[in-house]
Scaffold this motif. Structure first.
Motif, PDB file in Angstrom:
ATOM      1  N   ALA A   1      -0.237  -6.411   5.439  1.00  0.00           N
ATOM      2  CA  ALA A   1       1.214  -6.317   5.598  1.00  0.00           C
ATOM      3  C   ALA A   1       1.727  -5.040   4.945  1.00  0.00           C
ATOM      4  CB  ALA A   1       1.884  -7.529   4.968  1.00  0.00           C
ATOM      5  N   LYS A   2       2.857  -4.540   5.466  1.00  0.00           N
ATOM      6  CA  LYS A   2       3.443  -3.299   4.939  1.00  0.00           C
ATOM      7  C   LYS A   2       4.851  -3.607   4.448  1.00  0.00           C
ATOM      8  CE  LYS A   2       0.615  -0.397   7.952  1.00  0.00           C
ATOM      9  NZ  LYS A   2       0.538   0.475   9.119  1.00  0.00           N
ATOM     10  N   GLY A   3       4.962  -3.817   3.154  1.00  0.00           N
ATOM     11  CA  GLY A   3       6.283  -4.118   2.607  1.00  0.00           C
ATOM     12  C   GLY A   3       6.200  -4.372   1.120  1.00  0.00           C
TER      13      GLY A   3
ATOM     14  N   SER B   1      -4.324  -0.400   5.353  1.00  0.00           N
ATOM     15  CA  SER B   1      -3.104   0.235   5.858  1.00  0.00           C
ATOM     16  C   SER B   1      -3.424   1.619   6.391  1.00  0.00           C
ATOM     17  CB  SER B   1      -2.087   0.330   4.705  1.00  0.00           C
ATOM     18  OG  SER B   1      -0.794   0.612   5.167  1.00  0.00           O
ATOM     19  N   GLY B   2      -2.623   2.045   7.344  1.00  0.00           N
ATOM     20  CA  GLY B   2      -2.837   3.380   7.915  1.00  0.00           C
ATOM     21  C   GLY B   2      -2.194   3.465   9.284  1.00  0.00           C
ATOM     22  N   PRO B   3      -2.294   4.614   9.932  1.00  0.00           N
ATOM     23  CA  PRO B   3      -1.637   4.783  11.228  1.00  0.00           C
ATOM     24  C   PRO B   3      -2.380   4.055  12.333  1.00  0.00           C
ATOM     25  CG  PRO B   3      -2.866   6.765  10.643  1.00  0.00           C
ATOM     26  CD  PRO B   3      -3.016   5.814   9.490  1.00  0.00           C
ATOM     27  N   SER B   4      -1.827   2.945  12.804  1.00  0.00           N
ATOM     28  CA  SER B   4      -2.590   2.127  13.759  1.00  0.00           C
ATOM     29  C   SER B   4      -1.662   1.133  14.431  1.00  0.00           C
ATOM     30  CB  SER B   4      -3.671   1.350  13.004  1.00  0.00           C
ATOM     31  OG  SER B   4      -3.106   0.687  11.887  1.00  0.00           O
ATOM     32  N   PHE B   5      -1.324   1.383  15.663  1.00  0.00           N
ATOM     33  CA  PHE B   5      -0.576   0.391  16.419  1.00  0.00           C
ATOM     34  C   PHE B   5      -1.554  -0.679  16.904  1.00  0.00           C
ATOM     35  CE2 PHE B   5       2.545   3.953  17.364  1.00  0.00           C
ATOM     36  CZ  PHE B   5       3.531   3.432  16.530  1.00  0.00           C
TER      37      PHE B   5
ATOM     38  N   GLN C   1       7.093   3.411  20.093  1.00  0.00           N
ATOM     39  CA  GLN C   1       6.185   2.252  20.050  1.00  0.00           C
ATOM     40  C   GLN C   1       6.329   1.517  18.700  1.00  0.00           C
ATOM     41  OE1 GLN C   1       2.279   3.593  21.230  1.00  0.00           O
ATOM     42  NE2 GLN C   1       1.330   1.629  20.739  1.00  0.00           N
ATOM     43  N   SER C   2       6.768   2.265  17.679  1.00  0.00           N
ATOM     44  CA  SER C   2       6.986   1.649  16.366  1.00  0.00           C
ATOM     45  C   SER C   2       8.252   0.807  16.406  1.00  0.00           C
ATOM     46  CB  SER C   2       7.132   2.735  15.294  1.00  0.00           C
ATOM     47  OG  SER C   2       7.941   2.267  14.229  1.00  0.00           O
ATOM     48  N   ARG C   3       8.153  -0.409  15.871  1.00  0.00           N
ATOM     49  CA  ARG C   3       9.331  -1.295  15.855  1.00  0.00           C
ATOM     50  C   ARG C   3      10.372  -0.785  14.878  1.00  0.00           C
ATOM     51  NH1 ARG C   3       5.226  -6.110  14.958  1.00  0.00           N
ATOM     52  NH2 ARG C   3       4.537  -4.454  13.552  1.00  0.00           N
ATOM     53  N   ASN C   4       9.926  -0.120  13.799  1.00  0.00           N
ATOM     54  CA  ASN C   4      10.890   0.448  12.851  1.00  0.00           C
ATOM     55  C   ASN C   4      11.627   1.632  13.475  1.00  0.00           C
ATOM     56  OD1 ASN C   4      10.554  -1.023  10.158  1.00  0.00           O
ATOM     57  ND2 ASN C   4       8.442  -0.658  10.801  1.00  0.00           N
ATOM     58  N   TYR C   5      10.873   2.519  14.113  1.00  0.00           N
ATOM     59  CA  TYR C   5      11.494   3.652  14.793  1.00  0.00           C
ATOM     60  C   TYR C   5      12.431   3.135  15.893  1.00  0.00           C
ATOM     61  CZ  TYR C   5      11.911   8.165  17.199  1.00  0.00           C
ATOM     62  OH  TYR C   5      12.402   9.305  17.773  1.00  0.00           O
TER      63      TYR C   5
ATOM     64  N   GLY D   1      -0.200  10.082   6.953  1.00  0.00           N
ATOM     65  CA  GLY D   1      -0.690   9.743   8.299  1.00  0.00           C
ATOM     66  C   GLY D   1       0.187   8.696   8.973  1.00  0.00           C
ATOM     67  N   ASP D   2       0.467   7.624   8.254  1.00  0.00           N
ATOM     68  CA  ASP D   2       1.265   6.538   8.842  1.00  0.00           C
ATOM     69  C   ASP D   2       2.731   6.940   8.968  1.00  0.00           C
ATOM     70  OD1 ASP D   2       1.476   4.094  10.032  1.00  0.00           O
ATOM     71  OD2 ASP D   2       1.117   2.908   8.231  1.00  0.00           O
ATOM     72  N   LEU D   3       3.190   7.794   8.041  1.00  0.00           N
ATOM     73  CA  LEU D   3       4.582   8.276   8.133  1.00  0.00           C
ATOM     74  C   LEU D   3       4.770   9.065   9.428  1.00  0.00           C
ATOM     75  CD1 LEU D   3       7.345   8.572   6.563  1.00  0.00           C
ATOM     76  CD2 LEU D   3       6.472  10.797   5.816  1.00  0.00           C
TER      77      LEU D   3
ATOM     78  N   ALA E   1       6.822   2.217   2.202  1.00  0.00           N
ATOM     79  CA  ALA E   1       7.894   3.228   2.222  1.00  0.00           C
ATOM     80  C   ALA E   1       8.079   3.837   3.605  1.00  0.00           C
ATOM     81  CB  ALA E   1       7.586   4.313   1.196  1.00  0.00           C
ATOM     82  N   LYS E   2       6.986   4.049   4.328  1.00  0.00           N
ATOM     83  CA  LYS E   2       7.120   4.755   5.620  1.00  0.00           C
ATOM     84  C   LYS E   2       7.948   3.967   6.618  1.00  0.00           C
ATOM     85  CE  LYS E   2       4.256   2.218   8.265  1.00  0.00           C
ATOM     86  NZ  LYS E   2       4.484   1.657   9.607  1.00  0.00           N
ATOM     87  N   ASN E   3       7.946   2.649   6.527  1.00  0.00           N
ATOM     88  CA  ASN E   3       8.719   1.846   7.480  1.00  0.00           C
ATOM     89  C   ASN E   3      10.215   2.104   7.346  1.00  0.00           C
ATOM     90  OD1 ASN E   3       6.644   0.537   8.808  1.00  0.00           O
ATOM     91  ND2 ASN E   3       6.582  -1.188   7.388  1.00  0.00           N
TER      92      ASN E   3
HETATM   93  O1  LIG Z   1       2.509   0.099  10.923  1.00  0.00           O
HETATM   94  C1  LIG Z   1       2.457   0.410  12.076  1.00  0.00           C
HETATM   95  C2  LIG Z   1       1.627   1.514  12.578  1.00  0.00           C
HETATM   96  O2  LIG Z   1       0.786   2.022  11.597  1.00  0.00           O
HETATM   97  C3  LIG Z   1       3.283  -0.315  13.065  1.00  0.00           C
HETATM   98  O3  LIG Z   1       4.561   0.188  12.973  1.00  0.00           O
HETATM   99  P1  LIG Z   1       5.796  -0.743  13.283  1.00  0.00           P
HETATM  100  O4  LIG Z   1       5.697  -1.936  12.367  1.00  0.00           O
HETATM  101  O5  LIG Z   1       6.999   0.106  13.023  1.00  0.00           O
HETATM  102  O6  LIG Z   1       5.683  -1.145  14.719  1.00  0.00           O
END
Ligand SMILES: O=C(CO)COP(=O)(O)O
Ligand SMILES: NC(=O)C1=CN([C@@H]2O[C@H](COP(=O)(O)OP(=O)(O)OC[C@H]3O[C@@H](n4cnc5c(N)ncnc54)[C@H](OP(=O)(O)O)[C@@H]3O)[C@@H](O)[C@H]2O)C=CC1
Length: 329
Positions: free
Chosen positions: A108-110, A136-140, A254-258, A244-246, A191-193
């Motif tokens: 989880a990222k939070g 954690s890292g850049p990965s949809f 594709q990012s839900r935060n973006y 990387g994830d930022l 933080a990146k979210n």
């Molecule tokens: O963490 C993610 C990619 O690394 C997924 O990003 P979102 O949660 O913004 O969709």
């Protein structure tokens, strides 16, 4: 075959849990995928699909979807893949099932609201007999599920254990880098979210590619300041789970935060689909922690002001533009 990690438990059958279950299966592991919704798990076992959270993906043959927590009792390692604010509840639910010393890697990222605890700290409290780790890292999820090349970091305090877990879970398309900088890895993801919501707002208002790049660079300065204050190593912050994830999350709808920021920037409205955007839950606790540590985070603060309703988008963008830094850093 990794004899030490033969059977992997994945807790949480959302998009990321399902993708990680398939990735572990691709690495040769036997996987149990646990989800709380009995009917959904039974349907998943029958149809080999998770159309609710990860449409169009076939669940690998060596993944066993189950609604029963007992299936976790003989797992050699567990991935905890539920939203950050649900992690305590899920960790407490699985705790009685696990063997002493089982590695439990939160994905989880939070940061937990109310306690200001990072994810592995929550794990240590709720599941004290487990060995906590973070992935954690850049990965949809969709990219990982499709077998597209991805690279992430897995951190455990014991460097050797981190390496062994990476060997057990990695494959040519899902590359795992090991680390013992647990705090650094979990800070980057959290933080990146929040910063990605700001990037989405900039995109939604069509402020241009130059502004988008400035936002990422200045966002990284904020992430780094926060990371330094809370014990992250510099090389972790510039690595996959930080910069990387930022970059990924600040540049893709594709990012839900973006996408949340994009909707706010375009229409001043939250997106209608209600998909999980972790940054919306983390913004207030991140900003409060920054304030306590005496760190300036103008981008994250602007996001928090919008989400809490104190500022509208124009005010938020105005406050960003009106606050030049004296020097970079
Ligand atoms: O963490 C993610 C990619 O690394 C997924 O990003 P979102 O949660 O913004 O969709
Ligand atoms: N999706 C992605 O690309 C990535 C996501 N992540 C991170 O992974 C985490 C999970 O995200 P993701 O899988 O995408 O989210 P989803 O919304 O797709 O799925 C969340 C899952 O968690 C379950 N859940 C929620 N609360 C609880 C609870 N209290 N106990 C048990 N299960 C619960 C939900 O169950 P139900 O279906 O019953 O509601 C659902 O199956 C987030 O922190 C996210 O930032 C990290 C990297 C990539």
């Amino acid at each position: 075959m990794s004899a030490r990690f033969r059977r992997i438990g994945v807790v949480g059958a959302g998009a990321w849990g399902t993708a990680l279950a398939n990735a572990a299966a691709r690495a040769g592991r036997e996987v149990v995928l646990w989800g709380r919704d009995r009917a959904a798990m039974e349907a998943m076992a029958r149809t080999r699909r998770n159309e609710t959270h990860l449409p169009g993906v076939e669940i690998a043959a060596s993944v066993s979807p189950s609604p029963s927590l007992h299936v976790l009792s003989d797992c050699d390692a567990v991935l905890l893949v539920v939203p950050a604010q649900a992690s305590r509840e899920a960790a407490a639910a699985i705790a009685p099932q696990l063997k002493d010393g089982t590695p439990v890697v939160t994905c989880a990222k939070g940061i937990e609201r109310g306690t200001s605890l990072f994810m592995t700290q929550v794990l240590a409290e709720a599941c004290p007999r487990a060995v906590p780790g973070i992935l954690s890292g850049p990965s949809f999820a969709a990219d990982v599920a499709a077998g597209l090349p991805t690279a992430v970091t897995l951190a455990v305090q014991d460097f050797g254990l981190a390496e062994a877990l990476c060997t057990a879970l990695g494959s040519p398309s899902f590359r795992l880098y090991h680390s013992d900088d647990v705090r650094g890895v979990e800070i980057g993801g959290a933080a990146k979210n929040v910063l990605a919501i700001a990037a989405g707002i900039v995109g939604g208002r069509e402020l241009g590619a130059s502004a988008a790049a400035a936002l990422i660079a200045r966002g990284f300065a904020e992430l780094s300041r926060f990371g330094r204050a809370y014990g992250a190593r510099p090389e972790t912050l510039t690595g996959l789970s930080g910069l990387g994830d930022l970059i990924l999350t600040c540049s893709s709808p594709q990012s839900r935060n973006y996408a949340l920021g994009l909707s706010l920037g375009r229409t001043n409205q939250f997106p209608p689909n209600g998909k999980l955007a972790e940054g919306a839950f983390t913004a207030s606790v991140l900003v409060a922690m920054a304030e306590r540590a005496g760190i300036d985070m103008p981008i994250a603060s602007a996001v928090e002001a919008v989400l809490s309703g104190r500022d509208d988008i124009e005010q938020a963008i105005g406050s960003l533009l009106a606050r030049p830094q004296k020097a970079e850093g």
